[in-house]
Write a protein that holds these residues in place. Structure first.
Motif, PDB file in Angstrom:
ATOM      1  N   ALA A 170       0.832  -1.207   0.000  1.00  0.00           N
ATOM      2  CA  ALA A 170       0.000   0.000   0.000  1.00  0.00           C
ATOM      3  C   ALA A 170       0.867   1.258   0.000  1.00  0.00           C
ATOM      4  CB  ALA A 170      -0.940  -0.008   1.197  1.00  0.00           C
ATOM      5  N   THR A 171       1.935   1.248   0.786  1.00  0.00           N
ATOM      6  CA  THR A 171       2.832   2.396   0.847  1.00  0.00           C
ATOM      7  C   THR A 171       3.504   2.635  -0.504  1.00  0.00           C
ATOM      8  OG1 THR A 171       3.231   2.028   3.199  1.00  0.00           O
ATOM      9  CG2 THR A 171       4.834   3.377   2.047  1.00  0.00           C
ATOM     10  N   ALA A 172       3.925   1.560  -1.153  1.00  0.00           N
ATOM     11  CA  ALA A 172       4.566   1.684  -2.463  1.00  0.00           C
ATOM     12  C   ALA A 172       3.593   2.268  -3.490  1.00  0.00           C
ATOM     13  CB  ALA A 172       5.086   0.323  -2.930  1.00  0.00           C
ATOM     14  N   LEU A 173       2.347   1.807  -3.469  1.00  0.00           N
ATOM     15  CA  LEU A 173       1.350   2.335  -4.410  1.00  0.00           C
ATOM     16  C   LEU A 173       1.067   3.814  -4.144  1.00  0.00           C
ATOM     17  CD1 LEU A 173      -1.142  -0.670  -4.583  1.00  0.00           C
ATOM     18  CD2 LEU A 173       0.501   0.051  -6.340  1.00  0.00           C
ATOM     19  N   GLU A 174       1.054   4.177  -2.859  1.00  0.00           N
ATOM     20  CA  GLU A 174       0.845   5.582  -2.508  1.00  0.00           C
ATOM     21  C   GLU A 174       2.029   6.428  -2.993  1.00  0.00           C
ATOM     22  OE1 GLU A 174      -0.336   8.252   1.370  1.00  0.00           O
ATOM     23  OE2 GLU A 174       1.094   6.616   1.657  1.00  0.00           O
ATOM     24  N   GLU A 175       3.240   5.947  -2.788  1.00  0.00           N
ATOM     25  CA  GLU A 175       4.435   6.682  -3.207  1.00  0.00           C
ATOM     26  C   GLU A 175       4.489   6.849  -4.722  1.00  0.00           C
ATOM     27  OE1 GLU A 175       7.625   4.468  -1.419  1.00  0.00           O
ATOM     28  OE2 GLU A 175       7.332   5.429   0.546  1.00  0.00           O
ATOM     29  N   GLN A 176       3.921   5.900  -5.446  1.00  0.00           N
ATOM     30  CA  GLN A 176       3.885   5.975  -6.906  1.00  0.00           C
ATOM     31  C   GLN A 176       2.744   6.872  -7.392  1.00  0.00           C
ATOM     32  OE1 GLN A 176       3.876   1.959  -8.522  1.00  0.00           O
ATOM     33  NE2 GLN A 176       5.454   1.349  -7.068  1.00  0.00           N
ATOM     34  N   GLY A 177       1.945   7.389  -6.457  1.00  0.00           N
ATOM     35  CA  GLY A 177       0.860   8.291  -6.822  1.00  0.00           C
ATOM     36  C   GLY A 177      -0.361   7.596  -7.387  1.00  0.00           C
ATOM     37  N   LEU A 178      -0.497   6.292  -7.103  1.00  0.00           N
ATOM     38  CA  LEU A 178      -1.602   5.526  -7.678  1.00  0.00           C
ATOM     39  C   LEU A 178      -2.806   5.425  -6.749  1.00  0.00           C
ATOM     40  CD1 LEU A 178       0.602   2.739  -9.237  1.00  0.00           C
ATOM     41  CD2 LEU A 178      -0.526   4.638 -10.429  1.00  0.00           C
ATOM     42  N   ILE A 179      -2.569   5.549  -5.437  1.00  0.00           N
ATOM     43  CA  ILE A 179      -3.659   5.472  -4.462  1.00  0.00           C
ATOM     44  C   ILE A 179      -3.457   6.538  -3.390  1.00  0.00           C
ATOM     45  CG2 ILE A 179      -4.000   2.974  -4.794  1.00  0.00           C
ATOM     46  CD1 ILE A 179      -2.672   2.617  -1.974  1.00  0.00           C
ATOM     47  N   ASP A 180      -4.528   6.797  -2.645  1.00  0.00           N
ATOM     48  CA  ASP A 180      -4.459   7.631  -1.451  1.00  0.00           C
ATOM     49  C   ASP A 180      -4.693   6.726  -0.250  1.00  0.00           C
ATOM     50  OD1 ASP A 180      -4.086  10.244  -2.599  1.00  0.00           O
ATOM     51  OD2 ASP A 180      -6.153  10.116  -3.312  1.00  0.00           O
ATOM     52  N   ARG A 181      -3.980   6.984   0.854  1.00  0.00           N
ATOM     53  CA  ARG A 181      -4.141   6.236   2.109  1.00  0.00           C
ATOM     54  C   ARG A 181      -4.599   7.213   3.177  1.00  0.00           C
ATOM     55  NH1 ARG A 181       0.760   4.370   4.371  1.00  0.00           N
ATOM     56  NH2 ARG A 181      -0.296   2.721   5.496  1.00  0.00           N
ATOM     57  N   GLU A 182      -5.774   6.965   3.728  1.00  0.00           N
ATOM     58  CA  GLU A 182      -6.313   7.830   4.765  1.00  0.00           C
ATOM     59  C   GLU A 182      -6.562   6.998   6.024  1.00  0.00           C
ATOM     60  OE1 GLU A 182     -10.339  10.400   5.659  1.00  0.00           O
ATOM     61  OE2 GLU A 182      -9.755  10.067   3.584  1.00  0.00           O
ATOM     62  N   GLN A 183      -5.931   7.414   7.131  1.00  0.00           N
ATOM     63  CA  GLN A 183      -6.081   6.668   8.377  1.00  0.00           C
ATOM     64  C   GLN A 183      -7.536   6.736   8.842  1.00  0.00           C
ATOM     65  OE1 GLN A 183      -3.400   7.809  11.513  1.00  0.00           O
ATOM     66  NE2 GLN A 183      -3.842   5.988  12.699  1.00  0.00           N
ATOM     67  N   THR A 184      -8.050   5.585   9.294  1.00  0.00           N
ATOM     68  CA  THR A 184      -9.438   5.484   9.726  1.00  0.00           C
ATOM     69  C   THR A 184      -9.581   4.333  10.715  1.00  0.00           C
ATOM     70  OG1 THR A 184     -11.714   5.368   8.911  1.00  0.00           O
ATOM     71  CG2 THR A 184     -10.123   3.937   7.837  1.00  0.00           C
TER      72      THR A 184
END
Length: 120
Positions: free
Chosen positions: A46-60
């Motif tokens: 998930a972190t790698a996908l976020e760093e690549q700008g493909l997803i957003d990660r929102e704490q919940t």
């Protein structure tokens, strides 16, 4: 160092992105279960996908536990606004609710579009 997402993504990352996109969002705790990987590996993906700008990660909070909601990021590079252009004129369809088919604006836009097509 910048990386190209298409080149650097692993098969697991591709599958994760597919799951997140198909469901229009997925909790990180559900992602690693769906991928049948450890929570640590799921976090790395998930972190790698976020760093690549493909997803957003929102704490919940989900099912009483802190996790992240993973949502696909809209890829603006895939949008082609040239289809709305005729020369340097923007389509009148975009800026008005009711288009007057006999208006000068519409006629000029069509003429510009025709000139562009002839130039190609």
């Amino acid at each position: 160092m910048s990386s190209t997402p298409e080149v650097d993504r692993s098969a697991r990352q591709d599958r994760a992105l597919e799951l997140i996109t198909d469901q229009n969002g997925l909790y990180q705790s559900e992602l690693w279960k769906a991928l049948d990987v450890s929570s640590r590996t799921g976090t790395r993906i998930a972190t790698a996908l976020e760093e690549q700008g493909l997803i957003d990660r929102e704490q919940t909070v989900y099912n009483g536990h802190t996790t992240y909601l993973l949502t696909p990021r809209r890829q603006t590079k895939d949008l082609d606004f040239s289809l709305l252009m005729a020369g340097d004129q923007f389509s009148p369809f975009v800026t008005t609710d009711q288009l007057d088919w006999q208006s000068d604006t519409f006629t000029q836009w069509l003429m510009a579009l025709t000139r562009d097509m002839q130039a190609d």
